[in-house]
Design an enzyme around this catalytic site. Structure first.
Site, mmCIF file in Angstrom:
data_model
loop_
_atom_site.group_PDB
_atom_site.id
_atom_site.type_symbol
_atom_site.label_atom_id
_atom_site.label_comp_id
_atom_site.label_asym_id
_atom_site.label_seq_id
_atom_site.Cartn_x
_atom_site.Cartn_y
_atom_site.Cartn_z
ATOM 1 N N CYS A 291 1.155 -44.535 18.762
ATOM 2 C CA CYS A 291 1.408 -43.533 19.062
ATOM 3 C C CYS A 291 1.439 -43.239 16.981
ATOM 4 O O CYS A 291 1.680 -41.527 17.046
ATOM 5 C CB CYS A 291 3.687 -42.901 19.225
ATOM 6 S SG CYS A 291 5.032 -43.715 18.424
ATOM 7 N N ARG B 288 -2.182 -56.892 19.967
ATOM 8 C CA ARG B 288 -1.776 -57.320 18.881
ATOM 9 C C ARG B 288 -2.083 -58.979 19.257
ATOM 10 O O ARG B 288 -2.653 -59.880 20.481
ATOM 11 C CB ARG B 288 -0.171 -56.795 19.682
ATOM 12 C CG ARG B 288 0.202 -55.365 20.141
ATOM 13 C CD ARG B 288 1.969 -55.502 20.342
ATOM 14 N NE ARG B 288 1.506 -54.290 19.767
ATOM 15 C CZ ARG B 288 3.390 -53.523 20.260
ATOM 16 N NH1 ARG B 288 4.385 -55.170 20.687
ATOM 17 N NH2 ARG B 288 3.202 -52.424 20.637
ATOM 18 N N GLU C 262 -0.799 -62.074 19.821
ATOM 19 C CA GLU C 262 0.269 -62.600 20.506
ATOM 20 C C GLU C 262 0.648 -64.008 19.503
ATOM 21 O O GLU C 262 -0.672 -64.991 19.635
ATOM 22 C CB GLU C 262 0.284 -62.586 21.901
ATOM 23 C CG GLU C 262 0.175 -60.800 22.337
ATOM 24 C CD GLU C 262 2.389 -60.432 22.552
ATOM 25 O OE1 GLU C 262 2.785 -61.568 21.737
ATOM 26 O OE2 GLU C 262 2.483 -59.345 22.069
ATOM 27 N N ARG D 271 1.038 -60.327 29.595
ATOM 28 C CA ARG D 271 1.335 -60.819 28.020
ATOM 29 C C ARG D 271 0.099 -60.956 27.647
ATOM 30 O O ARG D 271 -0.704 -61.924 27.916
ATOM 31 C CB ARG D 271 1.975 -61.778 27.725
ATOM 32 C CG ARG D 271 2.159 -62.490 26.204
ATOM 33 C CD ARG D 271 3.611 -62.252 25.775
ATOM 34 N NE ARG D 271 3.494 -62.586 23.753
ATOM 35 C CZ ARG D 271 4.882 -64.335 24.498
ATOM 36 N NH1 ARG D 271 5.202 -64.634 25.489
ATOM 37 N NH2 ARG D 271 4.784 -64.771 23.381
ATOM 38 N N GLU E 266 1.194 -43.824 26.493
ATOM 39 C CA GLU E 266 1.997 -43.246 25.444
ATOM 40 C C GLU E 266 2.233 -41.934 25.253
ATOM 41 O O GLU E 266 1.540 -40.607 25.342
ATOM 42 C CB GLU E 266 1.331 -43.817 24.278
ATOM 43 C CG GLU E 266 2.261 -43.500 22.243
ATOM 44 C CD GLU E 266 3.536 -44.847 22.391
ATOM 45 O OE1 GLU E 266 3.358 -45.385 23.305
ATOM 46 O OE2 GLU E 266 3.770 -44.311 21.443
ATOM 47 N N ASP F 108 14.410 -50.426 26.742
ATOM 48 C CA ASP F 108 13.582 -51.020 27.917
ATOM 49 C C ASP F 108 13.589 -51.048 28.960
ATOM 50 O O ASP F 108 14.482 -51.336 30.114
ATOM 51 C CB ASP F 108 13.679 -52.639 27.189
ATOM 52 C CG ASP F 108 13.058 -52.803 26.298
ATOM 53 O OD1 ASP F 108 11.694 -51.716 25.587
ATOM 54 O OD2 ASP F 108 12.460 -53.558 25.270
ATOM 55 N N GLU G 38 10.004 -56.873 30.425
ATOM 56 C CA GLU G 38 9.918 -55.386 30.203
ATOM 57 C C GLU G 38 8.596 -54.666 30.251
ATOM 58 O O GLU G 38 7.401 -55.137 29.938
ATOM 59 C CB GLU G 38 9.619 -55.275 28.257
ATOM 60 C CG GLU G 38 10.418 -54.473 27.474
ATOM 61 C CD GLU G 38 9.111 -54.140 26.591
ATOM 62 O OE1 GLU G 38 9.658 -55.395 25.183
ATOM 63 O OE2 GLU G 38 8.804 -53.339 25.924
ATOM 64 N N ASN H 260 9.298 -48.591 27.863
ATOM 65 C CA ASN H 260 10.398 -47.991 27.393
ATOM 66 C C ASN H 260 10.686 -46.840 26.619
ATOM 67 O O ASN H 260 9.071 -45.897 27.243
ATOM 68 C CB ASN H 260 10.267 -49.063 25.626
ATOM 69 C CG ASN H 260 9.303 -48.772 24.840
ATOM 70 O OD1 ASN H 260 8.121 -47.768 24.966
ATOM 71 N ND2 ASN H 260 8.394 -49.587 23.606
ATOM 72 N N CYS I 91 9.486 -41.748 21.774
ATOM 73 C CA CYS I 91 7.991 -41.844 22.415
ATOM 74 C C CYS I 91 9.036 -42.874 23.778
ATOM 75 O O CYS I 91 10.050 -43.225 23.810
ATOM 76 C CB CYS I 91 6.837 -42.468 21.837
ATOM 77 S SG CYS I 91 7.753 -44.131 21.116
ATOM 78 N N ARG J 121 1.251 -54.591 32.814
ATOM 79 C CA ARG J 121 2.625 -54.879 33.242
ATOM 80 C C ARG J 121 2.849 -53.851 33.925
ATOM 81 O O ARG J 121 4.160 -54.456 34.505
ATOM 82 C CB ARG J 121 3.660 -54.733 31.741
ATOM 83 C CG ARG J 121 3.515 -55.407 30.328
ATOM 84 C CD ARG J 121 4.557 -55.735 29.365
ATOM 85 N NE ARG J 121 3.927 -56.377 28.579
ATOM 86 C CZ ARG J 121 4.444 -57.186 27.702
ATOM 87 N NH1 ARG J 121 5.876 -56.655 27.410
ATOM 88 N NH2 ARG J 121 4.300 -58.030 27.245
HETATM 89 N N1 SER Z 1 4.934 -47.368 19.941
HETATM 90 C C1 SER Z 1 6.149 -47.463 21.278
HETATM 91 C C2 SER Z 1 5.727 -49.093 20.978
HETATM 92 O O1 SER Z 1 4.893 -49.812 20.345
HETATM 93 C C3 SER Z 1 5.894 -46.792 22.477
HETATM 94 O O2 SER Z 1 4.771 -47.070 22.711
HETATM 95 O O3 SER Z 1 6.675 -49.955 21.668
HETATM 96 ZN ZN ZN Z 2 5.450 -45.143 20.156
#
Ligand code: SER
Ligand code: ZN
Length: 504
Positions: A311, A341, A343, A352, A360, A421, A434, A437, A463, A470
């Site tokens: 976001c 990411r 990880e 993961r 989003e 979550d 998770e 969210n 958001c 997942r």
């Molecule tokens: N921006 C939030 C996050 O990174 C929702 O996706 O968790």
């Molecule tokens: Zn977000």
């Protein structure tokens, strides 16, 4: 923690300060210490806590000052208040203030401050600890003082002391809802099963998968459910957010406070000139290897990171603008690309990964509009998970994602702000995953990107990230691979699974 500031500075004027100017300085110092520095300070604050000029002297065109303070009208604030006063007082004597040179700036902290809480940054020239005091000598310019560098350093140390106090404490987690239990028909690990069926295969990068047609039919079925049950009925419009986040975006979003170990960095070529790159290309042609060390010398940056939270890169679209009431609450979403990411190590399943796909959802408006949308979303998700996907799931209030991504733990001060979550039960590992969210992010984003709303009321945003890997992992872990066992809502939207690849 108690804080004491002491600074020494030279105020350089356009000409020598004569006897008249001296008496003007004397009067200005008395005025500053007696009245100016006390402005805005609550009653009852002890005088030694308030900024005051403790020494002054004149030599030729220079007015030398020593200022001390506790937490009120801090020494540097006092300096700037005095700058205005003395500027006009000496202006009358045809003396213009040309420059302020900060000679010394000392911060003394009293209380429990461990050495590890002192940041290692260039502004801090020396650190001395004696008898419960930590003495920091800063090297700062007037510009740094105007940017409130000393205040930020003190705040940072306070945060580090506080974070050390959390030591060992886990993230905030508080159960909000638990779905009915579901019958356990399947106990396999969906990643292993998908890999065995060649539905997915490791990509060439870390934590990256290539998805074959079948899991994408599931991704698209879930996307269709999200569209039909959430996005359309609640009135969200699709946008496309950039997938390269510059340092400017990450600074405004707060990620620059701590996301460094987890991002994929983005670099750019020093030049587009093919001649500059010819030897690199030739090296590859001769050896079959990309010469990474040669590349390092030819690239600039990093200029930012690959999309991490999805976001933040939306916000420059409304940055610096005031949004009309008729647009509120603004409701939008993005599903245009991957998030990345770095990880923690090891091979994980599709639940993961370093590269993932997420829808989003973002909204903002008044405080009321924003919190109400979070409730509406929660209602819609509850229906989807209970009635359409028939999952065993629960949800919990956790450390807000924007705090977690800044490297913080614990809850957020305000109850209405925070992250919920959604977790699904994984029979194969007897763990909870998770899988999405919903967050009310308070005024953090509107503030960070300077967005206002027409009424002048406080603007809040929220958001919700829907992780397709997942959702798939949760769904397959509970429902298995026999579509006959899947809920009707999914079967209908998946159709027949496409067996495109057969191998010899
Ligand atoms: N921006 C939030 C996050 O990174 C929702 O996706 O968790
Ligand atoms: Zn977000």
């Amino acid at each position: 923690m108690h804080v004491h500031f002491a600074l020494k500075a030279d105020l350089c004027f356009s000409n020598e300060l004569g006897p008249d100017a001296r008496s003007a300085v004397d009067a200005a110092v008395k005025e500053a210490n007696g009245r100016l520095f006390c402005k805005g300070v609550p009653r009852g604050v002890p005088p030694e806590e308030i900024g005051r000029i403790t020494l002054w002297d004149v030599e030729e065109n220079i007015l030398f000052l020593e200022i001390e303070s506790g937490g009120y009208t801090r020494a540097h604030d006092a300096l700037f208040r005095f700058r205005k006063l003395i500027g006009s007082a000496l202006g009358k004597h045809h003396l213009g203030l040309r420059e302020i040179r900060v000679r010394e700036f000392r911060v003394t902290l009293t209380g429990d401050v461990m050495e590890s809480a002192i940041p290692r940054i260039p502004f801090i020239q020396s650190v001395k600890c004696d008898e419960g005091n930590v003495v920091l000598d800063l090297q700062v310019t007037t510009q740094d003082l105007e940017n409130r560098v000393p205040d930020r350093i003190v705040k940072l140390i306070e945060e580090k002391v506080q974070a050390a106090g959390y030591g060992g404490k886990t993230e905030h987690w508080e159960l909000l809802y638990e779905s009915p239990k579901k019958e356990r028909t399947y106990t396999g690990n969906p990643t292993d099963e998908m890999a065995a069926r060649h539905w997915i295969r490791h990509g060439s990068s870390r934590g990256q998968w290539i998805y074959g047609p079948q899991p994408i039919q599931l991704f698209r079925a879930f996307t269709a459910i999200v569209e039909e049950e959430i996005i359309k009925p609640l009135g969200f419009s699709e946008m496309v957010f950039p997938k390269l986040d510059t340092w400017d975006v990450l600074s405004r979003s707060g990620h620059a406070k701590g996301v460094y170990p987890e991002i994929y960095y983005v670099c750019i070529p020093k030049t587009r000139d093919p001649a500059f790159w010819e030897d690199v290309a030739d090296y590859f042609k001769v050896t079959g290897e990309v010469p990474v060390e040669m590349l390092r010398e030819r690239i600039d940056g990093p200029i930012g990171a690959l999309c991490y939270a999805q976001c933040p890169s939306f916000w420059p679209f409304v940055q610096g603008r005031t949004v009309a009431n008729s647009s509120l609450p603004v409701k939008i979403f993005d599903r245009s690309g991957t998030s990345h990411r770095y990880e923690s190590g090891g091979i994980h399943g599709i639940e993961r990964v370093d590269e993932f796909h997420r829808i989003e959802i973002v909204w903002f408006g008044t405080v009321d509009q924003t919190t109400r949308m979070a409730e509406d979303l929660h209602g819609a998700y509850t229906r989807v998970f209970n009635e359409l996907l028939e999952l065993e799931w629960r949800c919990a209030k956790v450390t807000p994602w924007f705090m977690a991504q800044e490297g913080m733990v614990g809850a957020c001060g305000c109850d209405a702000v925070g992250t919920t979550d959604y977790e699904a039960y994984l029979p194969y590992s007897d763990a909870w995953l998770e899988f999405q969210n919903v967050s009310v992010n308070g005024d953090k984003y509107p503030k960070g990107f300077n967005v206002k709303i027409q009424s002048g009321e406080e603007c809040w945003s929220g958001c919700s990230g829907i992780g397709l890997e997942r959702w798939t992992a949760a769904f397959l872990a509970q429902k298995g691979f026999d579509p006959a066992e899947w809920p009707e809502a999914v079967v209908q939207r998946v159709g027949t699974l496409n067996e495109v690849f057969r191998f010899l």
